[in-house]
Scaffold this active site. Structure first.
Site, PDB file in Angstrom:
ATOM      1  N   ASP A  76      15.606  21.356 -19.669  1.00 46.51           N
ATOM      2  CA  ASP A  76      15.253  20.786 -18.361  1.00 46.51           C
ATOM      3  C   ASP A  76      13.736  20.873 -18.172  1.00 46.51           C
ATOM      4  OD1 ASP A  76      15.310  19.932 -15.737  1.00 46.51           O
ATOM      5  OD2 ASP A  76      16.012  21.857 -14.945  1.00 46.51           O
TER       6      ASP A  76
HETATM    7  C1  SPV Z   1      18.733  21.621 -11.003  1.00 46.10           C
HETATM    8  O1  SPV Z   1      19.937  21.739 -10.781  1.00 46.10           O
HETATM    9  O2  SPV Z   1      18.293  20.934 -11.910  1.00 46.10           O
HETATM   10  C2  SPV Z   1      17.787  22.325 -10.159  1.00 46.10           C
HETATM   11  C3  SPV Z   1      18.147  23.591  -9.578  1.00 46.10           C
HETATM   12  O3  SPV Z   1      16.686  21.852 -10.055  1.00 46.10           O
HETATM   13  S1  SPV Z   1      17.656  24.802 -10.671  1.00 46.10           S
HETATM   14  O4  SPV Z   1      18.211  24.549 -11.959  1.00 46.10           O
HETATM   15  O5  SPV Z   1      18.093  26.054 -10.101  1.00 46.10           O
HETATM   16  O6  SPV Z   1      16.195  24.751 -10.733  1.00 46.10           O
HETATM   17 MG    MG Z   2      16.210  20.449 -11.501  1.00 40.95          MG
END
Ligand code: SPV
Ligand code: MG
Length: 578
Positions: A76
């Site tokens: 991510d």
């Molecule tokens: C996501 O779900 O991608 C978020 C929340 O941004 S977190 O992963 O907690 O950053």
């Molecule tokens: Mg996110």
């Protein structure tokens, strides 16, 4: 893909603001593809709390950058392009009707964010949340990762630009504060939030990766003091992934209006998939995975395959299903009246028997009609029908004539005896039936003793045998257990009228059974003295004995068979008045 959740973008988009007008927390669940979207959309529990009935479901869907990236096998870190994200978003939108909040990561630069807002708003998304970090961001939940915050003024300008390109009033831009994630203080978050609100943010998300909710709670308290002071009531959002012992009621009491369960469907699917893969490796077969797998049929149901099956069946029924009328035999009983004509050419109330049948069929939009001829074949005439000759009609029964049209039966068909007349509604009813094999049967014999000296095809239904005439009421499954003209009329529950419908499957079963019987058997068979004399009802009985399900459609009167001279009088009488 299920079509059940179909909704127009503008109707979906406005739903989040409507939900926020209620005096309840808005409960949001993550989805990362179509299937998880359907689950988030449709999940529902029902029960009772203190004897008050309760039902709960999720109010909206979170399209998460973490789970979208992970489901594509990526970290991510804003490495998945916006086009790819938009594809997942559209995949989820296509199968859900609940409002969607999209995780917009940093939103890119201000220009990119304008395009993002435009595309999401047009797709029917209700809100985008962007975080005040520098592109390309890193996921917020892992400790020890460098988190670089954006200058608050630069981020505020991005919010302002995004808000200025949206067209509707429905769409929301929510500013996500990452101060606590980057190791900054609640003071920093409070300083920034005022700038973001001024820039036009419709709400604020405060994020934390701590198990202890103390900082989050402090922020919520101070946020409400500020918004009260500046008379600005903007939605506060939380993502309690780490501080997950707090209940929705507690979060609501602290002033949060939206709670996002941000990654749980992906995490649970991941765990189940790993366990399943290991279980197969350990056992060298999949049997042991059954308890941890959804049955295939459940998936079929979720994605709408069972609906497709039902619709296919309905289509099959409403199509111009072939009609086959075996009309080859000579009728010695009526020879004096017929005067050398085939029975189908018998005139009743100004029309031939066959024309009356074609009339009823045409009224039900059935025009694919094949008549099997034999005796005096050249005399057979009827508009809108195809004739097919059974030259060997003397050597066999109506079943052998019927089987001459085997090629026309392959996708399902309706068989009609050539000597019956029936009211239009009976055909309409049989057309809507779903069963693979269905025979129309009359229940009049439950009320009157059968006529003496009349050959009838008796039927005994599976569920209820007839204890005493007039007293029985029929219910339950419409399955035939016995059929034949030699059954004891006292035990019969119905009479077969000579009208039957077969689906593609039913037709395959009929043809296979017939071919097996004529190939492998000789001499007496069911009620027939010889396999060559095998009648339609004999073959049906044989199929029942072989375990095929044969259903019936029950009628009460509304039909006639032309067996004797008095039947012709009766038909003349009814049809002259019709
Ligand atoms: C996501 O779900 O991608 C978020 C929340 O941004 S977190 O992963 O907690 O950053
Ligand atoms: Mg996110």
């Amino acid at each position: 893909m299920t079509l059940l959740n179909n909704i127009l973008p503008e109707i979906r988009r406005s739903k989040l603001k409507t939900l926020l007008k209620r005096d309840q927390i808005v409960r949001v669940l993550e989805a990362h593809n179509g299937l998880s979207g359907i689950i988030a959309n449709n999940a529902r529990v029902e029960g009772q709390t203190n004897e008050v009935p309760v039902q709960r479901e999720f109010d909206a869907i979170w399209e998460s950058s973490l789970t979208d990236s992970a489901s594509k096998g990526h970290p991510d870190i804003e490495v998945i392009s916006f086009d790819s994200r938009l594809q997942s978003i559209n995949e989820i939108l296509a199968v859900t009707h609940k409002p969607m909040i999209v995780d917009g990561d940093t939103g890119g630069d201000a220009n990119s964010f304008e395009y993002m807002v435009t595309k999401l708003e047009r797709a029917g998304v209700s809100a985008v949340i962007i975080e005040d970090k520098v592109f390309p961001k890193r996921n917020s939940l892992e400790s020890g990762v460098q988190q670089i915050l954006q200058e608050p003024e630069v981020f505020a300008q991005k919010i302002h630009r995004g808000k200025s390109v949206q067209i509707s009033d429905d769409f929301m831009v929510i500013a996500r504060l990452e101060s606590l994630i980057a190791g900054e203080s609640v003071d920093d978050a409070i300083y920034r939030v005022q700038i973001y609100l001024e820039a036009g943010a419709d709400g604020v998300m405060i994020h934390s990766k701590e198990k202890d909710p103390a900082q989050i709670m402090e922020f919520a308290k101070r946020y409400h003091e500020i918004t009260k002071k500046i008379s600005c009531k903007k939605t506060l959002v939380c993502v309690p992934t780490t501080y997950n012992t707090l209940t929705e009621d507690e979060l609501c009491a602290a002033g949060f209006r939206i709670v996002i369960y941000a990654n749980h469907l992906l995490r649970s699917a991941n765990k189940a998939m790993e366990e399943t893969a290991r279980t197969i490796l350990l056992n060298q077969r999949s049997f042991e995975t059954d308890p941890i797998c959804s049955p295939v049929r459940e998936i079929f149901k979720t994605v709408g395959f069972l609906d497709v099956k039902e619709k296919d069946k309905l289509d099959e029924n409403s199509k111009n299903i072939p009609i086959i009328i075996p009309a080859a035999g000579e009728d010695p009983l009526l020879s004096s009246i017929l005067n050398g004509k085939p029975k189908s050419m018998l005139k009743i109330a100004g029309k031939t028997l066959l024309d009356w049948q074609v009339n009823t069929l045409n009224k039900n939009n059935l025009t694919n009609i094949t008549v099997i001829t034999g005796y005096k074949s050249s005399q057979m005439k009827a508009e809108g029908t195809t004739f097919q000759e059974n030259k060997n009609y003397k050597g066999g029964s109506e079943l052998h004539s019927l089987m001459k049209a085997r090629k026309k039966m392959l996708k399902g068909f309706i068989m009609i005896y050539s000597d019956i007349l029936f009211e239009d509604h009976i055909m309409a009813e049989i057309l809507t039936s779903q069963e693979d094999i269905i025979l129309v049967v009359d229940n009049t014999m439950q009320y009157h003793a059968p006529e003496a000296n009349k050959v009838q095809d008796f039927v005994i239904s599976k569920n209820k045998h007839q204890p005493t005439r007039r007293k029985i009421s029929f219910s339950g499954e419409n399955i035939i257990s016995k059929i034949g003209s030699k059954l004891n009329s006292e035990t019969a529950t119905h009479e077969f009228i000579g009208l039957a419908k077969f689906t593609k499957t039913g037709s395959e079963q009929l043809i296979q059974s017939y071919e097996d019987c004529v190939k492998n058997y000789h001499g007496k068979f069911q009620e027939a003295d010889d396999i060559n004399q095998l009648k339609f009802t004999d073959l049906i009985q044989e199929m029942i004995d072989r375990g095929y399900i044969v259903n019936f459609l029950e009628i009460h009167k509304g039909w006639l068979e032309i067996h004797r001279a008095e039947d012709i009088d009766l038909a003349n009488h009814f049809l002259s008045n019709s």
